[in-house]
Motif scaffolding. Sequence first.
Motif, PDB file in Angstrom:
ATOM      1  N   VAL A   1      -1.118 -19.455  -0.924  1.00  0.00           N
ATOM      2  CA  VAL A   1      -1.379 -18.117  -1.466  1.00  0.00           C
ATOM      3  C   VAL A   1      -0.158 -17.224  -1.298  1.00  0.00           C
ATOM      4  CG1 VAL A   1      -3.867 -18.174  -1.042  1.00  0.00           C
ATOM      5  CG2 VAL A   1      -2.364 -17.206   0.677  1.00  0.00           C
ATOM      6  N   PHE A   2      -0.039 -16.292  -2.238  1.00  0.00           N
ATOM      7  CA  PHE A   2       0.917 -15.210  -2.111  1.00  0.00           C
ATOM      8  C   PHE A   2       0.201 -14.079  -1.394  1.00  0.00           C
ATOM      9  CE2 PHE A   2       2.287 -17.531  -5.869  1.00  0.00           C
ATOM     10  CZ  PHE A   2       3.660 -17.621  -5.671  1.00  0.00           C
ATOM     11  N   TYR A   3       0.922 -13.323  -0.590  1.00  0.00           N
ATOM     12  CA  TYR A   3       0.310 -12.202   0.117  1.00  0.00           C
ATOM     13  C   TYR A   3       1.367 -11.147   0.391  1.00  0.00           C
ATOM     14  CZ  TYR A   3       2.494 -14.167   4.275  1.00  0.00           C
ATOM     15  OH  TYR A   3       3.414 -14.635   5.172  1.00  0.00           O
ATOM     16  N   GLY A   4       0.928  -9.983   0.823  1.00  0.00           N
ATOM     17  CA  GLY A   4       1.863  -8.927   1.166  1.00  0.00           C
ATOM     18  C   GLY A   4       1.155  -7.731   1.747  1.00  0.00           C
ATOM     19  N   LYS A   5       1.958  -6.716   2.055  1.00  0.00           N
ATOM     20  CA  LYS A   5       1.413  -5.456   2.558  1.00  0.00           C
ATOM     21  C   LYS A   5       2.275  -4.317   2.056  1.00  0.00           C
ATOM     22  CE  LYS A   5       3.789  -5.269   6.987  1.00  0.00           C
ATOM     23  NZ  LYS A   5       3.670  -5.058   8.410  1.00  0.00           N
ATOM     24  N   VAL A   6       1.675  -3.135   1.989  1.00  0.00           N
ATOM     25  CA  VAL A   6       2.397  -1.939   1.592  1.00  0.00           C
ATOM     26  C   VAL A   6       3.331  -1.555   2.733  1.00  0.00           C
ATOM     27  CG1 VAL A   6       2.184   0.505   0.993  1.00  0.00           C
ATOM     28  CG2 VAL A   6       0.608  -1.165   0.007  1.00  0.00           C
ATOM     29  N   MET A   7       4.580  -1.293   2.392  1.00  0.00           N
ATOM     30  CA  MET A   7       5.601  -0.992   3.387  1.00  0.00           C
ATOM     31  C   MET A   7       5.864   0.509   3.453  1.00  0.00           C
ATOM     32  SD  MET A   7       8.180  -4.195   2.521  1.00  0.00           S
ATOM     33  CE  MET A   7       8.920  -3.335   1.172  1.00  0.00           C
ATOM     34  N   GLY A   8       6.298   0.967   4.620  1.00  0.00           N
ATOM     35  CA  GLY A   8       6.750   2.339   4.759  1.00  0.00           C
ATOM     36  C   GLY A   8       5.680   3.353   5.136  1.00  0.00           C
ATOM     37  N   ILE A   9       4.454   2.884   5.399  1.00  0.00           N
ATOM     38  CA  ILE A   9       3.385   3.784   5.855  1.00  0.00           C
ATOM     39  C   ILE A   9       2.691   3.155   7.049  1.00  0.00           C
ATOM     40  CG2 ILE A   9       3.049   4.834   3.579  1.00  0.00           C
ATOM     41  CD1 ILE A   9       0.521   3.132   3.266  1.00  0.00           C
ATOM     42  N   ARG A  10       1.974   3.973   7.801  1.00  0.00           N
ATOM     43  CA  ARG A  10       1.277   3.462   8.990  1.00  0.00           C
ATOM     44  C   ARG A  10       0.003   2.711   8.637  1.00  0.00           C
ATOM     45  NH1 ARG A  10       2.558   8.905  10.912  1.00  0.00           N
ATOM     46  NH2 ARG A  10       0.548   9.364  10.053  1.00  0.00           N
ATOM     47  N   ALA A  11      -0.666   3.124   7.578  1.00  0.00           N
ATOM     48  CA  ALA A  11      -1.911   2.462   7.183  1.00  0.00           C
ATOM     49  C   ALA A  11      -1.626   1.013   6.800  1.00  0.00           C
ATOM     50  CB  ALA A  11      -2.548   3.193   6.005  1.00  0.00           C
ATOM     51  N   LEU A  12      -2.533   0.122   7.173  1.00  0.00           N
ATOM     52  CA  LEU A  12      -2.376  -1.286   6.816  1.00  0.00           C
ATOM     53  C   LEU A  12      -3.093  -1.543   5.497  1.00  0.00           C
ATOM     54  CD1 LEU A  12      -1.456  -4.144   7.328  1.00  0.00           C
ATOM     55  CD2 LEU A  12      -3.504  -4.487   8.717  1.00  0.00           C
ATOM     56  N   ILE A  13      -2.313  -1.805   4.462  1.00  0.00           N
ATOM     57  CA  ILE A  13      -2.851  -2.115   3.142  1.00  0.00           C
ATOM     58  C   ILE A  13      -2.296  -3.479   2.775  1.00  0.00           C
ATOM     59  CG2 ILE A  13      -3.026  -1.414   0.735  1.00  0.00           C
ATOM     60  CD1 ILE A  13      -2.254   1.430   1.639  1.00  0.00           C
TER      61      ILE A  13
ATOM     62  N   GLU B   1      -4.811  13.669   2.847  1.00  0.00           N
ATOM     63  CA  GLU B   1      -3.661  13.330   2.014  1.00  0.00           C
ATOM     64  C   GLU B   1      -3.239  11.886   2.281  1.00  0.00           C
ATOM     65  OE1 GLU B   1      -1.651  14.941  -0.365  1.00  0.00           O
ATOM     66  OE2 GLU B   1      -3.380  16.284  -0.404  1.00  0.00           O
ATOM     67  N   PRO B   2      -3.002  11.112   1.241  1.00  0.00           N
ATOM     68  CA  PRO B   2      -2.465   9.754   1.448  1.00  0.00           C
ATOM     69  C   PRO B   2      -1.046   9.838   2.017  1.00  0.00           C
ATOM     70  CG  PRO B   2      -3.193  10.064  -0.835  1.00  0.00           C
ATOM     71  CD  PRO B   2      -3.243  11.398  -0.164  1.00  0.00           C
ATOM     72  N   GLU B   3      -0.711   8.881   2.850  1.00  0.00           N
ATOM     73  CA  GLU B   3       0.647   8.842   3.387  1.00  0.00           C
ATOM     74  C   GLU B   3       1.626   8.584   2.253  1.00  0.00           C
ATOM     75  OE1 GLU B   3       1.402   6.590   7.126  1.00  0.00           O
ATOM     76  OE2 GLU B   3      -0.700   6.006   6.852  1.00  0.00           O
ATOM     77  N   LYS B   4       2.785   9.187   2.361  1.00  0.00           N
ATOM     78  CA  LYS B   4       3.868   8.952   1.411  1.00  0.00           C
ATOM     79  C   LYS B   4       4.927   8.108   2.103  1.00  0.00           C
ATOM     80  CE  LYS B   4       2.330  11.584  -1.894  1.00  0.00           C
ATOM     81  NZ  LYS B   4       1.683  11.005  -3.015  1.00  0.00           N
ATOM     82  N   ALA B   5       5.348   7.070   1.435  1.00  0.00           N
ATOM     83  CA  ALA B   5       6.373   6.189   1.993  1.00  0.00           C
ATOM     84  C   ALA B   5       7.755   6.780   1.751  1.00  0.00           C
ATOM     85  CB  ALA B   5       6.271   4.811   1.351  1.00  0.00           C
ATOM     86  N   TYR B   6       8.640   6.544   2.675  1.00  0.00           N
ATOM     87  CA  TYR B   6      10.043   6.885   2.524  1.00  0.00           C
ATOM     88  C   TYR B   6      10.248   8.350   2.150  1.00  0.00           C
ATOM     89  CZ  TYR B   6       9.767   1.874   2.459  1.00  0.00           C
ATOM     90  OH  TYR B   6       9.448   0.582   2.766  1.00  0.00           O
ATOM     91  N   LYS B   7       9.935   9.210   3.111  1.00  0.00           N
ATOM     92  CA  LYS B   7      10.018  10.650   2.904  1.00  0.00           C
ATOM     93  C   LYS B   7      11.447  11.175   2.953  1.00  0.00           C
ATOM     94  CE  LYS B   7       6.814  10.687   6.067  1.00  0.00           C
ATOM     95  NZ  LYS B   7       5.919  11.006   7.124  1.00  0.00           N
ATOM     96  N   GLY B   8      12.399  10.329   3.316  1.00  0.00           N
ATOM     97  CA  GLY B   8      13.792  10.760   3.352  1.00  0.00           C
ATOM     98  C   GLY B   8      14.263  11.186   4.729  1.00  0.00           C
ATOM     99  N   SER B   9      13.470  10.930   5.732  1.00  0.00           N
ATOM    100  CA  SER B   9      13.844  11.279   7.097  1.00  0.00           C
ATOM    101  C   SER B   9      13.612  10.054   7.983  1.00  0.00           C
ATOM    102  CB  SER B   9      12.972  12.447   7.577  1.00  0.00           C
ATOM    103  OG  SER B   9      13.245  12.728   8.925  1.00  0.00           O
ATOM    104  N   PHE B  10      14.650   9.693   8.754  1.00  0.00           N
ATOM    105  CA  PHE B  10      14.495   8.559   9.663  1.00  0.00           C
ATOM    106  C   PHE B  10      15.487   8.699  10.814  1.00  0.00           C
ATOM    107  CE2 PHE B  10      17.716   7.318   6.670  1.00  0.00           C
ATOM    108  CZ  PHE B  10      18.623   6.544   7.377  1.00  0.00           C
ATOM    109  N   ASN B  11      15.198   8.040  11.909  1.00  0.00           N
ATOM    110  CA  ASN B  11      16.080   8.047  13.072  1.00  0.00           C
ATOM    111  C   ASN B  11      16.864   6.747  13.102  1.00  0.00           C
ATOM    112  OD1 ASN B  11      15.151  10.521  14.137  1.00  0.00           O
ATOM    113  ND2 ASN B  11      13.368   9.506  14.984  1.00  0.00           N
TER     114      ASN B  11
END
Length: 112
Positions: free
Chosen positions: A22-34, A65-75
Amino acid sequence: MNNTMEYKGYLGSVEFSEEDGVFYGKVMGIRALISYEGTNARELVEDFHGAVEDYLELCAAEGREPEKAYKGSFNVRISPELHKQAVIFAAAHQMSLNSFVEHAMRLSLAEQ
């Protein structure tokens, strides 16, 4: 072959399990597991889209509000010496450290 896909601003990974077939994956860049899966590319894309839609509907139903991925701020963690050199370079070129890092990243990504 691209190992990511995008839908409604959400970036999803694409993996393959030879053992399970099977192919599988997850949404990247947010805390929620999708996560999503499919036995072929069409099923994987359909399940990815459905998983994102389900997430957005759940957020709407819960009034959040749904989380937004890659908001432009990172450490970024770097060595103290590299940090010092970057600050000196940025100041010498009348740039902020953020502007310098953004410029350096754009140059590096353009080389690919």
